[in-house]
Design a protein around this motif. Structure first.
Motif, mmCIF file in Angstrom:
data_model
loop_
_atom_site.group_PDB
_atom_site.id
_atom_site.type_symbol
_atom_site.label_atom_id
_atom_site.label_comp_id
_atom_site.label_asym_id
_atom_site.label_seq_id
_atom_site.Cartn_x
_atom_site.Cartn_y
_atom_site.Cartn_z
ATOM 1 N N UNK A 115 -1.035 7.572 6.382
ATOM 2 C CA UNK A 115 -2.459 7.668 6.058
ATOM 3 C C UNK A 115 -2.719 6.912 4.758
ATOM 4 N N UNK A 116 -3.952 6.484 4.600
ATOM 5 C CA UNK A 116 -4.380 5.813 3.372
ATOM 6 C C UNK A 116 -5.848 6.150 3.194
ATOM 7 N N UNK A 117 -6.226 6.567 1.992
ATOM 8 C CA UNK A 117 -7.631 6.884 1.762
ATOM 9 C C UNK A 117 -8.457 5.599 1.803
ATOM 10 N N UNK A 118 -9.756 5.761 1.983
ATOM 11 C CA UNK A 118 -10.647 4.610 2.180
ATOM 12 C C UNK A 118 -10.598 3.615 1.024
ATOM 13 N N UNK A 153 0.544 -2.193 3.935
ATOM 14 C CA UNK A 153 0.568 -0.782 4.342
ATOM 15 C C UNK A 153 1.774 -0.050 3.745
ATOM 16 N N UNK A 154 2.707 -0.802 3.149
ATOM 17 C CA UNK A 154 3.885 -0.197 2.553
ATOM 18 C C UNK A 154 5.000 0.087 3.550
ATOM 19 N N UNK A 155 4.907 -0.459 4.755
ATOM 20 C CA UNK A 155 5.920 -0.222 5.783
ATOM 21 C C UNK A 155 7.146 -1.088 5.544
ATOM 22 N N UNK A 156 6.933 -2.293 5.034
ATOM 23 C CA UNK A 156 8.032 -3.191 4.685
ATOM 24 C C UNK A 156 7.827 -3.659 3.247
ATOM 25 N N UNK A 160 -5.001 0.824 12.100
ATOM 26 C CA UNK A 160 -4.253 1.003 13.345
ATOM 27 C C UNK A 160 -2.754 1.069 13.086
ATOM 28 N N UNK A 161 -2.259 0.193 12.235
ATOM 29 C CA UNK A 161 -0.833 0.179 11.902
ATOM 30 C C UNK A 161 -0.440 1.479 11.207
ATOM 31 N N UNK A 162 -1.238 1.903 10.258
ATOM 32 C CA UNK A 162 -0.955 3.164 9.562
ATOM 33 C C UNK A 162 -0.898 4.328 10.552
ATOM 34 N N UNK A 163 -1.862 4.375 11.464
ATOM 35 C CA UNK A 163 -1.901 5.446 12.465
ATOM 36 C C UNK A 163 -0.676 5.378 13.366
ATOM 37 N N UNK A 164 -0.298 4.173 13.803
ATOM 38 C CA UNK A 164 0.862 4.002 14.687
ATOM 39 C C UNK A 164 2.149 4.473 14.024
#
Length: 145
Positions: free
Chosen positions: A62-65, A5-8, A54-58
């Motif tokens: 956002x990430x496209x399909x 997701x690119x969070x870490x 769910x992680x992206x939303x939290x």
């Protein structure tokens, strides 16, 4: 999932705990599936797609399909399940669709929604039955018996 997701980042100089704190804190995600392991129904890919969305939303991201489809592919390959090349398409993109990819790396899954009237979808749905034979199919070896 947080990695894809690119969070870490695995190349960051700071430890995971600091990266998560900088992103707003950690998270606790629980998932389950009643699909039999090896059923061939794409359970791990579908759960990875749901977990990532769910992680992206939290985290307010956002990430496209299509990007999500490929991020799930990366998660599945990191988990060495051998799955994920198209299973998640059905969960991420609703309705009738076809997913294509050229036989080359890196894999590029190209989903296409198929037009279908509601009447036809209802008729088709009334005639389809999903049956698990009890024989597992592991994605690493789809052509083995």
């Amino acid at each position: 999932c947080v990695l894809c997701c690119g969070i870490v980042s695995i190349t960051a100089s700071s430890p995971l705990s600091e990266q998560l704190l900088a992103a707003g804190g950690g998270l606790h995600l629980i998932s389950w599936s009643s699909l039999p392991q090896g059923s061939g129904l794409g359970g791990s890919s579908i759960l990875a797609g749901v977990a990532m969305r769910s992680i992206l939303t939290a985290f307010g991201l956002a990430m496209d399909d299509e990007s999500l489809i490929h991020a799930v592919l990366n998660v599945e390959q990191m988990l060495t399940t051998g799955g994920g090349w198209q299973d998640q398409v059905g969960a991420i993109i609703g309705g009738a669709k076809i997913a294509r990819s050229a036989p080359k790396l890196p894999l590029q899954v190209v989903p296409e929604q198929l037009p279908m009237s509601q009447a036809f979808a209802d008729e088709l749905s009334s005639r389809l039955v999903l049956v698990f034979t009890g024989r597992p199919r592991l994605p690493q070896h789809p052509l083995q018996k």
